[in-house]
Design a protein around this motif. Structure first.
Motif, short mmCIF file in Angstrom:
data_model
loop_
_atom_site.label_atom_id
_atom_site.label_comp_id
_atom_site.label_asym_id
_atom_site.label_seq_id
_atom_site.Cartn_x
_atom_site.Cartn_y
_atom_site.Cartn_z
N LEU A 10 0.83 -1.21 0.00
CA LEU A 10 0.00 0.00 0.00
C LEU A 10 0.87 1.26 0.00
CD1 LEU A 10 -2.82 1.49 0.50
CD2 LEU A 10 -2.13 1.49 2.90
N GLN A 11 1.86 1.30 0.88
CA GLN A 11 2.68 2.51 1.01
C GLN A 11 3.41 2.83 -0.29
OE1 GLN A 11 4.87 1.36 4.56
NE2 GLN A 11 3.66 2.74 5.84
N ASP A 12 3.93 1.80 -0.95
CA ASP A 12 4.60 2.02 -2.25
C ASP A 12 3.61 2.58 -3.27
OD1 ASP A 12 6.90 1.05 -1.12
OD2 ASP A 12 6.76 -0.95 -2.04
N PHE A 13 2.40 2.04 -3.27
CA PHE A 13 1.36 2.48 -4.20
C PHE A 13 0.98 3.94 -3.94
CE2 PHE A 13 -3.18 3.03 -5.19
CZ PHE A 13 -3.20 2.70 -6.53
N ILE A 14 0.73 4.27 -2.67
CA ILE A 14 0.32 5.63 -2.31
C ILE A 14 1.41 6.63 -2.66
CG2 ILE A 14 -0.24 7.17 -0.38
CD1 ILE A 14 -2.53 5.27 -1.16
N GLN A 17 1.28 7.47 -6.28
CA GLN A 17 0.12 8.31 -6.63
C GLN A 17 0.31 9.75 -6.16
OE1 GLN A 17 -1.91 6.74 -8.64
NE2 GLN A 17 -0.76 4.86 -8.19
N LYS A 18 0.88 9.92 -4.98
CA LYS A 18 1.11 11.27 -4.44
C LYS A 18 2.15 12.01 -5.29
CE LYS A 18 -1.54 11.33 -0.69
NZ LYS A 18 -2.60 12.34 -0.49
N GLU A 19 3.16 11.28 -5.78
CA GLU A 19 4.18 11.91 -6.63
C GLU A 19 3.56 12.45 -7.92
OE1 GLU A 19 7.10 8.89 -7.23
OE2 GLU A 19 8.09 9.24 -5.29
N MET A 20 2.48 11.79 -8.37
CA MET A 20 1.79 12.24 -9.58
C MET A 20 0.73 13.31 -9.28
SD MET A 20 1.35 8.77 -11.88
CE MET A 20 0.82 7.63 -10.58
N GLY A 21 0.63 13.67 -8.01
CA GLY A 21 -0.29 14.74 -7.63
C GLY A 21 -1.75 14.34 -7.64
N LYS A 22 -2.03 13.06 -7.49
CA LYS A 22 -3.43 12.60 -7.57
C LYS A 22 -4.17 12.85 -6.25
CE LYS A 22 -3.00 9.24 -11.27
NZ LYS A 22 -3.30 7.86 -11.72
N ARG A 23 -5.41 13.28 -6.37
CA ARG A 23 -6.31 13.42 -5.21
C ARG A 23 -6.93 12.06 -4.93
NH1 ARG A 23 -7.85 18.01 -3.20
NH2 ARG A 23 -9.91 17.29 -2.62
N ILE A 24 -6.86 11.65 -3.68
CA ILE A 24 -7.31 10.30 -3.30
C ILE A 24 -8.60 10.38 -2.51
CG2 ILE A 24 -6.73 8.25 -1.95
CD1 ILE A 24 -3.80 8.79 -2.58
N GLY A 25 -9.59 9.62 -2.94
CA GLY A 25 -10.84 9.42 -2.19
C GLY A 25 -10.84 8.02 -1.60
N PHE A 26 -11.31 7.89 -0.36
CA PHE A 26 -11.18 6.62 0.35
C PHE A 26 -12.45 6.32 1.14
CE2 PHE A 26 -9.40 4.65 4.44
CZ PHE A 26 -9.33 3.37 3.91
N ASN A 144 -7.21 12.47 0.55
CA ASN A 144 -7.65 13.86 0.63
C ASN A 144 -9.08 13.94 1.15
OD1 ASN A 144 -5.84 13.52 -2.03
ND2 ASN A 144 -5.39 15.50 -1.07
N ASN A 145 -9.88 12.96 0.75
CA ASN A 145 -11.30 12.91 1.10
C ASN A 145 -11.66 11.50 1.55
OD1 ASN A 145 -12.07 15.66 -0.01
ND2 ASN A 145 -11.27 14.70 -1.86
N ALA A 146 -12.54 11.41 2.54
CA ALA A 146 -13.02 10.09 2.99
C ALA A 146 -14.54 10.13 3.10
CB ALA A 146 -12.39 9.73 4.33
N TYR A 147 -15.17 8.97 2.83
CA TYR A 147 -16.62 8.90 2.67
C TYR A 147 -17.21 7.83 3.58
CZ TYR A 147 -15.38 11.66 -1.37
OH TYR A 147 -14.85 12.66 -2.18
N PHE A 148 -18.28 8.21 4.29
CA PHE A 148 -18.95 7.31 5.22
C PHE A 148 -20.45 7.49 5.07
CE2 PHE A 148 -14.77 8.13 6.86
CZ PHE A 148 -14.34 6.90 7.36
N GLY A 149 -21.20 6.40 5.28
CA GLY A 149 -22.64 6.44 5.11
C GLY A 149 -23.34 7.07 6.31
N GLU A 150 -24.42 7.79 6.03
CA GLU A 150 -25.20 8.41 7.11
C GLU A 150 -26.04 7.39 7.88
OE1 GLU A 150 -27.46 11.65 5.55
OE2 GLU A 150 -25.72 12.99 5.48
#
Length: 282
Positions: A10-14, A17-26, A144-150
């Motif tokens: 995971l850490q290698d993958f992240i 992605q961060k080096e490419m400036g990608k916004r991550i939703g989780f 950058n953003n995280a999503y949870f159900g109401e």
């Protein structure tokens, strides 16, 4: 869709992605995926370059070892659902030691009293377990953003509070409850109900709709009495609690005050399966 089977991968993958400036939703999950989970990824897809899921049944948020043992696990089914959806770029499948490298135990959190209301009263330590696993996943995934159900509104409020107190640079978004055609809030627990009982359980949503309407004209004590009467006549259904609470503090209220936002919360046991739901009240 990439499958990341441990923390190092995971850490290698992240990092890439961060080096490419990608916004991550989780959006983290405990598996047993359904359309409700997919609604989180649909929301994430609209706001991010990369969408990541995780599947991990967190042992520290179960008060009852039997519930942990019974929790449905079918990782291949979950991966097939995510692959077919086309909404997720990567899935993190941590092992227990990736999340709890030393002891499998929770850290202690102060959520300014949010943890003492509703679910916290019957499940001591539950929200410490939630905070521990979510904070660790946030630190590893670095979204950058995280999503949870109401549907788990108290959990959503607690994760927002934890993120604020830890000063984590993450925006937490609540996604509206995803419902079956009959109104029943989708939940992994629904799999343990027969089709007939799932259909009967629509009464939970119908009760919330009535409460929303009653809230316009009736006193809260009268609403609670009416809700209790609905479930007095339902066989194999036990109303554990119904209450109306302030949306910010989650404290139960007995009287409406101008300027405050309120939400109805309900828990019903159906053939031994505990179903939770809630609804914003105007």
């Amino acid at each position: 869709m990439e499958i990341l089977k441990n923390k190092k991968v995971l850490q290698d993958f992240i990092e890439r992605q961060k080096e490419m400036g990608k916004r991550i939703g989780f959006a983290p999950t405990m598996g047993a995926l359904h359309e409700g989970h997919l609604s989180l990824y649909k929301a994430a897809r609209q706001e991010n370059d990369l969408v990541i899921s995780s599947i991990f049944v967190n042992p520290t948020q179960f008060n009852n070892p039997e519930d942990l043992e019974k929790y449905p696990r079918d990782t291949q089914r979950d991966l097939d659902i995510l692959e077919k959806s086309g909404l997720v770029d990567a899935v993190y499948l941590p092992q227990v030691e990736d999340i709890y490298p030393e002891k499998t135990e929770s850290k202690k959190y102060n959520y300014d009293g949010l943890e003492d209301e509703m679910e916290g009263k019957s499940r001591p330590g539950h929200f410490d377990g939630v905070g521990t696993v979510v904070e660790e996943l946030f630190n590893q995934v670095k979204p950058n953003n995280a999503y949870f159900g109401e549907k788990d509104f108290q959990q959503l409020a607690i994760i927002k509070k934890m993120t604020e107190k830890k000063q984590l640079p993450i925006t937490i978004t609540g996604v509206p409850i995803y419902r079956a055609e009959n109104g029943l809030a989708l939940s992994s627990r629904n799999q343990r109900l027969t089709e007939e009982r799932r259909n009967d359980s629509r009464i939970i949503y119908e009760t919330l709709l009535k409460a929303k309407e009653w809230f316009k004209t009736l006193a809260i004590s009268d609403i609670k009495e009416k809700v209790g009467t609905i479930f007095d006549n339902k066989h194999n259904m036990e109303l554990e609690y119904f209450l109306i609470a302030d949306e910010k503090t989650l404290k139960e209220t007995g009287q409406k005050e101008n300027g405050n936002s309120y939400r109805a919360f309900i828990v019903v046991n159906v053939d031994g399966v505990r179903l939770i739901d809630n609804m914003h009240l105007d």
